[in-house]
Design a protein around this motif. Structure first.
Motif, mmCIF file in Angstrom:
data_model
loop_
_atom_site.group_PDB
_atom_site.id
_atom_site.type_symbol
_atom_site.label_atom_id
_atom_site.label_comp_id
_atom_site.label_asym_id
_atom_site.label_seq_id
_atom_site.Cartn_x
_atom_site.Cartn_y
_atom_site.Cartn_z
ATOM 1 N N MET A 93 0.818 -1.219 0.000
ATOM 2 C CA MET A 93 0.000 0.000 0.000
ATOM 3 C C MET A 93 0.847 1.262 0.000
ATOM 4 O O MET A 93 0.434 2.289 -0.530
ATOM 5 C CB MET A 93 -0.915 0.020 1.220
ATOM 6 N N HIS A 94 2.054 1.186 0.589
ATOM 7 C CA HIS A 94 2.947 2.341 0.507
ATOM 8 C C HIS A 94 3.211 2.659 -0.960
ATOM 9 O O HIS A 94 3.181 3.826 -1.378
ATOM 10 C CB HIS A 94 4.283 2.053 1.201
ATOM 11 N N VAL A 95 3.462 1.603 -1.735
ATOM 12 C CA VAL A 95 3.767 1.800 -3.154
ATOM 13 C C VAL A 95 2.538 2.336 -3.882
ATOM 14 O O VAL A 95 2.642 3.272 -4.685
ATOM 15 C CB VAL A 95 4.275 0.489 -3.784
ATOM 16 N N SER A 96 1.353 1.762 -3.578
ATOM 17 C CA SER A 96 0.129 2.261 -4.226
ATOM 18 C C SER A 96 0.004 3.762 -4.035
ATOM 19 O O SER A 96 -0.328 4.491 -4.973
ATOM 20 C CB SER A 96 -1.117 1.601 -3.629
ATOM 21 N N GLY A 97 0.258 4.212 -2.803
ATOM 22 C CA GLY A 97 0.141 5.639 -2.525
ATOM 23 C C GLY A 97 1.139 6.444 -3.322
ATOM 24 O O GLY A 97 0.807 7.477 -3.910
ATOM 25 N N LEU A 98 2.393 5.958 -3.375
ATOM 26 C CA LEU A 98 3.413 6.688 -4.127
ATOM 27 C C LEU A 98 3.110 6.677 -5.620
ATOM 28 O O LEU A 98 3.517 7.569 -6.357
ATOM 29 C CB LEU A 98 4.795 6.089 -3.849
ATOM 30 N N LEU A 99 2.374 5.649 -6.076
ATOM 31 C CA LEU A 99 1.992 5.588 -7.488
ATOM 32 C C LEU A 99 0.805 6.486 -7.797
ATOM 33 O O LEU A 99 0.370 6.568 -8.943
ATOM 34 C CB LEU A 99 1.647 4.148 -7.884
ATOM 35 N N GLY A 100 0.240 7.127 -6.768
ATOM 36 C CA GLY A 100 -0.823 8.087 -7.044
ATOM 37 C C GLY A 100 -2.222 7.609 -6.717
ATOM 38 O O GLY A 100 -3.194 8.171 -7.211
ATOM 39 N N MET A 101 -2.358 6.591 -5.874
ATOM 40 C CA MET A 101 -3.704 6.130 -5.524
ATOM 41 C C MET A 101 -4.183 6.857 -4.268
ATOM 42 O O MET A 101 -3.636 6.674 -3.200
ATOM 43 C CB MET A 101 -3.686 4.624 -5.283
ATOM 44 N N PRO A 102 -5.222 7.703 -4.410
ATOM 45 C CA PRO A 102 -5.704 8.428 -3.226
ATOM 46 C C PRO A 102 -6.431 7.486 -2.269
ATOM 47 O O PRO A 102 -6.739 6.348 -2.612
ATOM 48 C CB PRO A 102 -6.683 9.456 -3.807
ATOM 49 N N ARG A 103 -6.702 8.011 -1.069
ATOM 50 C CA ARG A 103 -7.518 7.292 -0.099
ATOM 51 C C ARG A 103 -8.954 7.255 -0.552
ATOM 52 O O ARG A 103 -9.408 8.141 -1.277
ATOM 53 C CB ARG A 103 -7.544 8.074 1.208
ATOM 54 N N ARG A 104 -9.688 6.283 -0.060
ATOM 55 C CA ARG A 104 -11.151 6.297 -0.142
ATOM 56 C C ARG A 104 -11.667 6.335 -1.576
ATOM 57 O O ARG A 104 -12.711 6.903 -1.838
ATOM 58 C CB ARG A 104 -11.700 7.482 0.637
ATOM 59 N N VAL A 105 -10.906 5.759 -2.510
ATOM 60 C CA VAL A 105 -11.418 5.606 -3.867
ATOM 61 C C VAL A 105 -11.912 4.169 -4.001
ATOM 62 O O VAL A 105 -11.337 3.257 -3.433
ATOM 63 C CB VAL A 105 -10.354 5.915 -4.938
ATOM 64 N N SER A 106 -13.008 4.006 -4.767
ATOM 65 C CA SER A 106 -13.616 2.686 -4.853
ATOM 66 C C SER A 106 -13.010 1.855 -5.975
ATOM 67 O O SER A 106 -13.270 0.676 -6.071
ATOM 68 C CB SER A 106 -15.122 2.809 -5.055
ATOM 69 N N THR A 107 -12.216 2.495 -6.836
ATOM 70 C CA THR A 107 -11.538 1.725 -7.866
ATOM 71 C C THR A 107 -10.370 2.557 -8.396
ATOM 72 O O THR A 107 -10.128 3.663 -7.916
ATOM 73 C CB THR A 107 -12.503 1.318 -8.990
ATOM 74 N N TYR A 108 -9.646 2.013 -9.370
ATOM 75 C CA TYR A 108 -8.488 2.706 -9.912
ATOM 76 C C TYR A 108 -8.358 2.301 -11.367
ATOM 77 O O TYR A 108 -8.883 1.260 -11.794
ATOM 78 C CB TYR A 108 -7.215 2.337 -9.137
ATOM 79 N N ALA A 109 -7.648 3.124 -12.138
ATOM 80 C CA ALA A 109 -7.489 2.839 -13.558
ATOM 81 C C ALA A 109 -6.559 1.640 -13.739
ATOM 82 O O ALA A 109 -5.652 1.412 -12.940
ATOM 83 C CB ALA A 109 -6.925 4.064 -14.273
ATOM 84 N N ASP A 110 -6.822 0.881 -14.791
ATOM 85 C CA ASP A 110 -6.013 -0.297 -15.098
ATOM 86 C C ASP A 110 -4.538 0.109 -15.207
ATOM 87 O O ASP A 110 -4.201 1.050 -15.911
ATOM 88 C CB ASP A 110 -6.520 -0.883 -16.428
ATOM 89 N N ASP A 111 -3.672 -0.587 -14.464
ATOM 90 C CA ASP A 111 -2.252 -0.204 -14.437
ATOM 91 C C ASP A 111 -1.413 -1.471 -14.301
ATOM 92 O O ASP A 111 -0.969 -1.814 -13.201
ATOM 93 C CB ASP A 111 -2.024 0.762 -13.259
ATOM 94 N N PRO A 112 -1.233 -2.196 -15.403
ATOM 95 C CA PRO A 112 -0.525 -3.477 -15.310
ATOM 96 C C PRO A 112 0.975 -3.283 -15.104
ATOM 97 O O PRO A 112 1.448 -2.152 -15.032
ATOM 98 C CB PRO A 112 -0.828 -4.120 -16.665
ATOM 99 N N GLY A 113 1.690 -4.366 -14.988
ATOM 100 C CA GLY A 113 3.138 -4.280 -14.771
ATOM 101 C C GLY A 113 3.474 -4.798 -13.387
ATOM 102 O O GLY A 113 2.624 -4.868 -12.502
ATOM 103 N N TRP A 114 4.758 -5.157 -13.201
ATOM 104 C CA TRP A 114 5.168 -5.771 -11.934
ATOM 105 C C TRP A 114 4.941 -4.858 -10.748
ATOM 106 O O TRP A 114 4.618 -5.294 -9.663
ATOM 107 C CB TRP A 114 6.641 -6.161 -11.995
#
Lengths: 328, 837
Positions: free
Chosen positions: B450-471
């Motif tokens: 989740m630390h990485v998700s946040g650094l990748l630009g995922m805000p809190r309290r969102v119900s979904t996120y744009a498709d972002d494949p890759g390792w």
């Protein structure tokens, strides 16, 4: 569970138009200034975690009973050592606070007004009284300082441009400022960072940094009124737009002025076709996206003010989409 | 067994009398129990049930986020579920769980027979259990709040949230406010006044210190949220625009009040866990805690500093630079007491020899996770870092490392350690390894990415996120997090299974399975310890192992029940010298009736069923009145012998007693709530372009002055009454009647002054804040009237004497509090416009 059951038939997807980016790989100021702090803290945290875990591994076997000076341990290692690190970090804070805006002089002013749940952007070009009104897309000239004037007239939202700057909340009753400068061309998505209800996820601002000359050309194009319909189908679409009272909320400059003033009004559609996404990041702006938006937007963006029009006959829908698609 | 307070063997029948006094209610009447052992277990069981329920909600959230564009939960449902997950975890699990541990463990650890106010604990528990269950049930009707656990207006105002979900949130928090304040009273008075003889402050267990700090923190932190929730409900119900910008309100006032509570709240949850760890580590490592005094000071330091860093939750809200500097400095400073504790624990492990049981593994896991959570805490205290990760999944990861790592893991360590106290049975060690392994691996799998998700630009309290494949894309990070959540849940479920299985085994003596150092491991019954041990060190069972035989034999203080009733020994705060014998109430229906009435009142009012609501409220008031009427009396005899030649008075020694101490805590809470309202007024006045705003006016001078004069006379009256009570042994009636009438006159004066000024709280936020202050003045009038009526009734029943004068003290202090707030309000409301020009 009722709350779960009500969620079963809607499908919110975000259009992966562009990644948000990160200050760890910045493309502008002030993010570039924060990059070193970011990497230092991340690497430092990993190193300290490793050290403490190693210490723990050393401690667990135990039986160091002849150990004389536990006070040195708790006070020295537990207070003095971290104290020095923390003092250095507070120096970083104070330097950051004293930086001010001197770094980025003579800005181009762009107003960003957050609405539940979309972004209205007003570019105030130099020496020009009338701002250019846009929606859900923020364009920046590379190398030029931009001052964002941030306001909200309904809820608290937060603008976050990860590759360029941090985030600033948009609070009703206040105007906050953010200065930034893109140093590289690029395209990013900027999600709303402060939870603002059912449309929070679907409130993504598209950010485009482009070379100054390109930006000027684009701005000139945006200043122009919308073109006249060039086909019979587009003309029919324009007529349907009026018949369906779309113009009650939406402005199409040169064609319709909205009957409702902001904040009740919707996005300005004068140059709709020049934007990458629809509905603040939920659908790709193409024929298929427009059709889905008009017929089923409540499934894509629950809680949006605009009603869906699921019962339009195919000819009307095609005409509407043709006209909206011509507004470039 | 020479030189002990009492000779052994004890006379026949002494033990039987003690058992009779502490006999539990039988059959279905068991719900009437007020014994801390029962209430503590009910409380802990309920809190853990909410933990499991909110954990299931977390799994729903993670299932939704497992894939991009998933359609399991659409935003409206997702928003309700994450709001409930956060609210239930923070308010219905974490705070009640730490209080429940204290209700269960503290009396035995301090060598007290019970908490000082058993019925208050029972009342607080039932109000929490009923109110909390009703709150949780809203989820099944799709009527849950959806504003996030922080409930920021204007999102939670009537315009953006017209449903009753937000009202249910405010209501649910109301119950936690009640039980937290009750907990603070119990903790502060219990720890300072009911320790066994000889347990001086220097010999008090670290856990008791932690809980004392927590009790004091509750007194100053919870009032901010009490005031905040009151303001938000006033805005929602009566359209008083405290937070509505278009009428001069300030959305940020809520954030200030919420976080002035919310940040200390995090430490209210963490300090008890740190206290438990400071108890566990020495026992598991078989050596005293390294730097014990430094650790106690660190706990106190955290308590103080935690009140200076609320603004670090608002770094992006556009605050002034000086407040950012202050809040960031405090956020960094608060790290030091925690690092000190971590090094004290590691040092203790190094000096001793760790027993490798499940508790120990949980403690080690806690240390690793808490260090990581602390380091990310340092990172978010750095402004240039904060503005990038604030409100992202990086912060979600940070707060779960601190709260799960810092509180849930120690709680599980404590569960494995102290569960044998319940029925003598230990949890399974072999399953325990699986539990700790699954929880540790699952937790890190869930929250490290989740630390990485946040650094990748995922805000809190969102119900979904744009498709972002890759390792290292969002897809991978979220898939890992979701998988980890289910592994963590498997560990918790395995533990829950083992707890249920273990509790169904037959009861047996718990003995001292871990060779612990503190008194809770002495053989104890429903009355606690047979005799109250004379303690001569901080680790009594290590320095004097013979306590294991002496205490149950009755060789120490108070081996029986000389009055034939439930009793507790009140000792001096500093050196724990015996002062007097406190008579404790027996089991009874009153706390349950009062709790059902309270819960019914608020629940039915939220649903709009006014008449049944008021009936419930009346039932609660009657139950509380009967309950109070029975307090503060003689026990039929003046003195009792504790043992050897120690004789103490019964019921009180005429000095500042346990009841006065509880009153003092309530007064401190009252003052803090008042200051929160006053702060709101000052903030709104300073934010207004002109003060008072157009259309509003300052209260009329003459009527205001008359009101202040009336409050002053009321104070003079009760002071005269107090002198009479002290010098002549009787309180005259007229000062009591005068205080009653004068408080009504005072409020009428204030109301008149506002009426002449044309006060309309709906017009603008400044007027609303003046209205809130006037309302609080009215509340003090009601308090004085009720206290005066009660004192008058006591006096005529002959129950008001110099030794039994609590009813009069309550009136006296209420009058002082009423007068003080009236003067401060008058000065502030008048002086601010002058000062602001």
């Amino acid at each position: 569970m009722n709350a779960v059951a009500t969620g079963m038939n809607a499908a919110l997807r975000l259009e992966p138009a562009a990644a948000p980016g990160s200050f760890l790989w910045p493309a502008g100021l002030p993010a570039a200034l924060d990059q070193a702090v970011g990497w230092t803290l991340l690497i430092g945290a990993v190193v300290v975690t490793g050290l403490v875990l190693a210490l723990l591994a050393w401690a667990v076997p135990g039986r160091r009973r002849r150990w004389r000076h536990p006070a040195w341990w708790t006070v020295g290692a537990g207070l003095v050592l971290p104290g020095a690190v923390l003092a250095a970090l507070q120096w970083v804070n104070m330097r950051d606070l004293s930086r001010g805006d001197a770094l980025l002089p003579r800005p181009l002013v762009i107003g960003v007004q957050a609405r539940a749940w979309w972004w209205e952007v007003r570019v105030h070009p130099d020496g020009d009284a009338a701002p250019v009104v846009l929606a859900n897309e923020l364009r920046l000239p590379v190398g030029r300082t931009v001052q964002l004037a941030l306001a909200s007239d309904d809820l608290i939202h937060s603008l976050w441009l990860p590759a360029l700057a941090g985030k600033v909340d948009l609070v009703p009753g206040r105007i906050h400022q953010l200065r930034l400068r893109a140093t590289e061309a690029g395209r990013w998505s900027a999600p709303c960072a402060e939870y603002c209800g059912s449309g929070h996820t679907a409130m993504v601002l598209q950010v485009v940094a482009q070379p100054a000359a390109e930006f000027e050309r684009w701005l000139q194009a945006q200043r122009a009124d919308a073109p006249a319909p060039s086909t019979v189908q587009q003309a029919a679409g324009r007529a349907h737009f009026e018949r369906l009272r779309c113009n009650a909320c939406h402005r199409v400059r040169g064609h319709f002025e909205p009957l409702l003033a902001a904040p009740a009004g919707g996005p300005d559609l004068t140059h709709l076709a020049s934007r990458a996404t629809l509905g603040a990041g939920v659908l790709r702006n193409d024929v298929e996206g427009l059709r889905r938006w008009i017929t089923a937007l409540q499934a894509h963006k629950p809680g949006a003010r605009m009603p869906a029009y699921p019962d339009l006959d195919p000819a009307t829908l095609d005409a509407l989409v043709a006209w909206l698609g011509s507004l470039d | 067994m020479k030189d002990l307070p009492n000779p052994v063997p004890r006379p026949a029948g002494e033990r039987a009398q003690l058992e009779r006094a502490w006999q539990p209610p039988r059959g279905w009447r068991f719900v009437f129990t007020v014994n801390n052992t029962d209430i503590g277990l009910f409380y802990l069981g309920t809190a853990l049930a909410f933990f499991l329920a909110a954990g299931v909600l977390a799994l729903l959230l993670r299932a939704q986020l497992a894939l991009p564009g998933n359609t399991l939960l659409a935003p409206p449902a997702y928003n309700q579920v994450f709001t409930m997950h956060g609210t239930v975890m923070m308010f219905l699990f974490a705070v009640p769980a730490v209080e429940a541990m204290a209700v269960y463990l503290l009396p035995n650890m301090l060598g007290a027979r019970d908490l000082p106010f058993p019925r208050l604990s029972a009342y607080a528990f039932w109000a929490y259990a009923i109110g909390g269950s009703a709150f949780f049930a809203t989820l099944f009707f799709g009527a849950s709040p959806d504003g996030g656990w922080t409930m920021y207006p204007p999102l939670t105002g009537k315009v953006a949230s017209p449903g009753i979900g937000a009202d249910f949130w405010l209501l649910g928090i109301g119950f936690i406010e009640i039980s937290a304040i009750a907990g603070a009273v119990e903790l502060i008075v219990g720890i300072l006044m009911t320790r066994t003889p000889g347990m001086t402050l220097a010999r008090m267990p670290v856990y008791a210190w932690a809980m004392l700090v927590v009790g004091l923190m509750i007194v100053f932190a919870f009032p901010a949220i009490i005031a905040g929730t009151a303001l938000l409900e006033l805005e929602r119900a009566f359209d008083w625009p405290f937070f509505s910008a278009e009428r001069g309100g300030e959305p940020l006032v809520w954030q200030h009040l919420f976080w002035f509570f919310g940040h200390p709240e995090v430490y209210i949850i963490f300090l008890p866990a740190a206290g438990l760890v400071s108890m566990l580590v020495p026992v598991l490592a078989r050596t005293p805690l390294v730097g014990e005094r430094a650790v106690v000071r660190a706990l106190a330091a955290v308590g103080v500093i935690s009140f200076a860093l609320w603004a670090h939750h608002m770094f992006t809200a556009g605050l002034a630079p000086w407040s950012l500097a202050l809040a960031s400095a405090a956020s960094l400073l608060v790290v030091l007491p925690s690092t000190l504790q971590v090094f004290a624990w590691i040092g203790t492990l190094a000096r001793g020899h760790l027993v490798r049981n499940t508790s120990a593994w949980f403690v080690l896991a806690f240390l690793a996770l808490f260090v990581i959570g602390g380091l990310t805490g340092v990172m978010v205290a750095v402004l240039p870092f904060n503005r990038h990760v604030h409100d992202t999944h990086f912060v979600v990861a940070h707060l779960h490392y601190v709260l799960i790592g810092g509180m849930v893991f120690p709680l599980f360590a404590a569960l494995y350690h102290w569960l044998p106290l319940v029925n003598g049975q230990r949890l399974c060690e072999r399953l325990g390894r699986w539990v700790v392994g699954l929880m540790f691996v699952g937790f890190n799998l869930a929250f490290l990415p989740m630390h990485v998700s946040g650094l990748l630009g995922m805000p809190r309290r969102v119900s979904t996120y744009a498709d972002d494949p890759g390792w290292f894309g969002l897809n991978a990070m979220n898939a890992l997090s979701s998988a980890g959540a289910f592994v963590l849940a498997a560990g918790v479920a395995l533990c829950a299974f083992d707890v249920v299985r273990t509790l169904r085994r037959p009861r047996r003596e718990h003995g001292d399975p871990w060779h612990a150092a503190t008194l809770e491991w002495l053989p104890s019954q429903r009355y606690g310890l047979r005799s109250l041990p004379q303690v001569d060190s901080a680790r009594p069972l290590w320095t004097r192992p013979s306590l294991h035989q002496e205490v149950p034999a009755g060789a120490h203080w108070l081996p029986g029940s000389p009055t034939g009733r439930r009793e507790a020994l009140v000792t001096r705060a500093r050196d724990a010298e015996p002062r007097y014998l406190m008579l404790l109430p027996g089991d009874g229906a009153l706390p349950l009736v009062a709790a059902v009435g309270t819960a019914g009142f608020f629940l039915l009012l939220t649903l709009g069923w006014t008449v049944p609501a008021w009936l419930c409220g009346a039932a609660a008031l009657v139950a509380i009145a009967i309950w109070l009427w029975g307090l503060d009396r003689d026990g039929g005899r003046a003195t009792v012998a504790l043992g050897r030649d120690r004789v103490v008075p019964v019921g009180g020694d005429g000095a500042f007693g346990h009841a006065q101490a509880a009153l003092a805590v309530v007064l401190a809470v009252d003052a803090s709530i008042y200051l929160s309202f006053l702060y709101t007024h000052v903030h709104l006045a300073m934010a207004a372009p002109t003060c008072p705003p157009p259309g509003a006016a300052l209260p009329a001078g003459a009527a205001s002055a008359a009101a202040l004069l009336a409050w002053g006379l009321a104070v003079l009256g009760v002071e005269h009454g107090a002198r009479g009570l002290r010098q002549r042994g009787v309180a005259a009636s007229w000062p009591i009647v005068a205080a009653l009438l004068l408080s009504i006159v005072a409020f009428a004066g204030h109301a008149l002054a506002q009426q002449q000024a044309g006060l309309d709280p709906r017009r603008d936020a400044w007027s609303a804040s003046v209205g809130a202050l006037l309302g609080y003045d009215g509340l003090h009038m009601v308090w004085v009237v009720a206290a005066a009526a009660f004192a008058l009734a006591r006096r005529h029943a002959g129950l008001l004497t110099p030794r039994h004068r609590v009813a009069f003290d309550a009136l006296r202090w209420a009058a002082h509090a009423g007068a003080a707030q009236a003067v401060l309000t008058a000065l502030t409301v008048r002086a601010l416009p002058q000062w602001l020009g």
